[in-house]
Design an enzyme around this catalytic site. Structure first.
Site, short mmCIF file in Angstrom:
data_model
loop_
_atom_site.label_atom_id
_atom_site.label_comp_id
_atom_site.label_asym_id
_atom_site.label_seq_id
_atom_site.Cartn_x
_atom_site.Cartn_y
_atom_site.Cartn_z
N ALA A 166 46.96 37.90 29.90
CA ALA A 166 48.07 38.69 30.13
C ALA A 166 48.93 38.55 31.40
O ALA A 166 48.17 37.73 32.07
CB ALA A 166 47.81 40.12 29.89
N GLU A 210 41.85 36.78 23.32
CA GLU A 210 42.06 37.92 22.53
C GLU A 210 42.80 37.58 21.47
O GLU A 210 42.80 38.01 20.33
CB GLU A 210 42.29 39.23 23.34
CG GLU A 210 41.49 39.58 23.99
CD GLU A 210 41.70 40.76 25.26
OE1 GLU A 210 42.73 40.23 25.96
OE2 GLU A 210 41.01 41.73 25.20
N1 DAK Z 1 49.74 35.51 34.45
C1 DAK Z 1 50.87 35.08 35.20
N2 DAK Z 1 50.95 34.03 35.55
C2 DAK Z 1 49.93 33.10 35.31
C3 DAK Z 1 48.48 33.39 34.77
C4 DAK Z 1 48.72 34.70 33.88
N3 DAK Z 1 47.62 35.22 33.44
N4 DAK Z 1 47.97 32.28 34.45
C5 DAK Z 1 48.59 31.39 35.29
N5 DAK Z 1 49.71 31.79 35.71
C6 DAK Z 1 50.73 30.99 36.31
C7 DAK Z 1 50.34 30.77 38.11
O1 DAK Z 1 50.66 32.02 38.47
C8 DAK Z 1 51.06 29.58 38.05
O2 DAK Z 1 52.55 30.20 38.51
P1 DAK Z 1 53.46 29.27 39.90
O3 DAK Z 1 52.34 29.54 41.09
O4 DAK Z 1 53.32 28.02 39.48
O5 DAK Z 1 54.62 30.08 39.71
C9 DAK Z 1 51.30 28.72 37.05
O6 DAK Z 1 50.85 29.75 35.87
C10 DAK Z 1 50.08 27.53 36.96
O7 DAK Z 1 48.99 28.45 37.23
P2 DAK Z 1 47.97 27.73 38.36
O8 DAK Z 1 48.71 27.19 39.60
O9 DAK Z 1 46.90 28.64 38.74
O10 DAK Z 1 47.33 26.53 37.47
P3 DAK Z 1 45.57 26.19 37.69
O11 DAK Z 1 45.55 24.70 36.91
O12 DAK Z 1 45.25 25.82 39.12
O13 DAK Z 1 44.62 27.03 37.07
C11 DAK Z 1 44.08 28.88 35.61
C12 DAK Z 1 45.03 27.53 35.62
C13 DAK Z 1 44.34 29.12 34.20
C14 DAK Z 1 42.46 28.51 35.76
C15 DAK Z 1 44.56 29.80 36.41
O14 DAK Z 1 46.10 29.99 36.50
C16 DAK Z 1 44.06 31.08 35.94
O15 DAK Z 1 42.75 31.41 36.19
N6 DAK Z 1 44.71 31.96 35.45
C17 DAK Z 1 44.61 33.39 35.25
C18 DAK Z 1 43.67 33.32 34.20
C19 DAK Z 1 43.19 34.78 33.99
O16 DAK Z 1 42.59 35.61 34.85
N7 DAK Z 1 43.53 35.42 32.50
C20 DAK Z 1 43.26 36.89 32.32
C21 DAK Z 1 44.61 37.60 32.93
S1 DAK Z 1 44.08 39.18 32.52
C22 DAK Z 1 44.92 45.66 29.70
C23 DAK Z 1 45.89 44.84 29.04
C24 DAK Z 1 45.62 43.40 28.93
C25 DAK Z 1 44.73 43.07 29.50
C26 DAK Z 1 43.52 43.52 30.37
C27 DAK Z 1 43.58 45.25 30.24
N8 DAK Z 1 45.21 47.12 29.81
C28 DAK Z 1 46.29 47.62 29.96
C29 DAK Z 1 43.99 48.06 29.46
C30 DAK Z 1 44.50 41.55 29.61
C31 DAK Z 1 44.29 40.97 30.87
C32 DAK Z 1 44.25 39.58 31.10
O17 DAK Z 1 44.68 38.84 30.10
#
Ligand code: DAK
Length: 261
Positions: free
Chosen positions: A67, A115
């Site tokens: 997300a 998911e």
């Molecule tokens: N959201 C927004 N932007 C994201 C993103 C994300 N999930 N993942 C990556 N990006 C963006 C980065 O901010 C970066 O943007 P710029 O800085 O270039 O503008 C660009 O994509 C490239 O990412 P990185 O520079 O970080 O690239 P790396 O190769 O260094 O790393 C990575 C790749 C996938 C390991 C890293 O980006 C990362 O860890 N991303 C986050 C992964 C993550 O934590 N995903 C889970 C998100 S939380 C709920 C509803 C929904 C959810 C939960 C609760 N409720 C309302 C109850 C769901 C939650 C999630 O999915």
């Protein structure tokens, strides 16, 4: 129908290919993308000629990296609830599509991305794909059904380990625990998806739909209830022209020509 963050194509008759297309944010799901996903899934559901839906991410790095954290960051509890409900509706609509849905996971499938893949019927992954539920790193639990679907697919203990440690799995390990059906070279992923879709598309369409529905209905209830549904589905197939065509083709030693009737 136009989309800003998705591509919806038909590479071959009956085969729909949905690509989440926000490569700059690693295809992260924001509210606008979820709304478009809802519309795209509804469009496939309304197509009587649909046989299979393939779901993938654009670019080489990510299927969907979750997300959209930038959008979620400032949510109030009420906004978080609305966002989660929207995501849940999309995942349920995808799962409830009458045709098989196959995720082609081409890179990171994290959080909401994992998911999304879990809401598909099965997953084919590229060798470099990575799966995980890293939400606890952000101080939140999964919100689009991850705790529920992951546990049903890989079992309680593995799901609990993954959602509480945020450990990320490479494709080979995801395959070993039953999260992924098949792992292929990244360059072969799209073609492999289309090949599997083609295999399904030449079967009796009503039979495929009934079989999918029976598996899903059965998993939501006990064995006796599931078997009762299967009996009804089996009987219903005998009201179709495809059942007659399929069986006559076998007896006449020819390839069946299914009409979908
Ligand atoms: N959201 C927004 N932007 C994201 C993103 C994300 N999930 N993942 C990556 N990006 C963006 C980065 O901010 C970066 O943007 P710029 O800085 O270039 O503008 C660009 O994509 C490239 O990412 P990185 O520079 O970080 O690239 P790396 O190769 O260094 O790393 C990575 C790749 C996938 C390991 C890293 O980006 C990362 O860890 N991303 C986050 C992964 C993550 O934590 N995903 C889970 C998100 S939380 C709920 C509803 C929904 C959810 C939960 C609760 N409720 C309302 C109850 C769901 C939650 C999630 O999915």
């Amino acid at each position: 129908m136009s989309y800003q963050n998705l591509l919806l194509e038909q590479p071959e008759s009956g085969i729909h290919l949905l690509t989440v297309n926000r490569p700059k944010a690693l295809n992260a799901l924001n509210a606008a993308t979820l709304e478009e996903l809802q519309r795209a899934v509804a469009a496939v559901a309304a197509d009587p000629a649909a046989r299979v839906l393939l779901v993938t991410g654009s670019g080489e790095r990510a299927f969907v990296a979750g997300a959209d954290i930038a959008e979620m960051c400032g949510f109030s509890a009420a906004q978080a609830q609305a966002f989660s409900e929207r995501g849940m509706r999309v995942m349920s609509a995808l799962e409830a599509l009458p045709v098989p849905v196959i995720a082609l996971v081409n890179g990171y499938a994290l959080g909401g991305g994992c998911e999304l893949a879990l809401a598909c019927d099965w997953i084919i992954a590229a060798e470099g794909a990575v799966f995980g539920q890293p939400e606890v790193n952000l101080g939140i639990p999964p919100g689009f059904g991850g705790t529920q679907r992951l546990a049903r697919i890989v079992g309680r203990a593995r799901a609990l380990e993954l959602v509480t440690t945020a450990r990320q799995l490479p494709a080979a390990e995801a395959r070993a625990i039953g999260l992924v059906n098949e792992v292929v070279a990244a360059s072969a992923l799209r073609e492999r998806g289309i090949e599997v879709a083609r295999t399904i598309a030449c079967k009796g369409p009503q039979a495929v739909r009934l079989a999918k529905q029976a598996v899903h209905r059965g998993l939501d209830q006990n064995l006796a209830g599931g078997c009762a549904f299967e009996t009804a589905a089996f009987a219903l197939a005998f009201a179709t022209s495809d059942q007659r065509e399929g069986m006559h083709a076998f007896l006449e030693k020819r390839v069946a020509k299914f009409s979908g009737g």
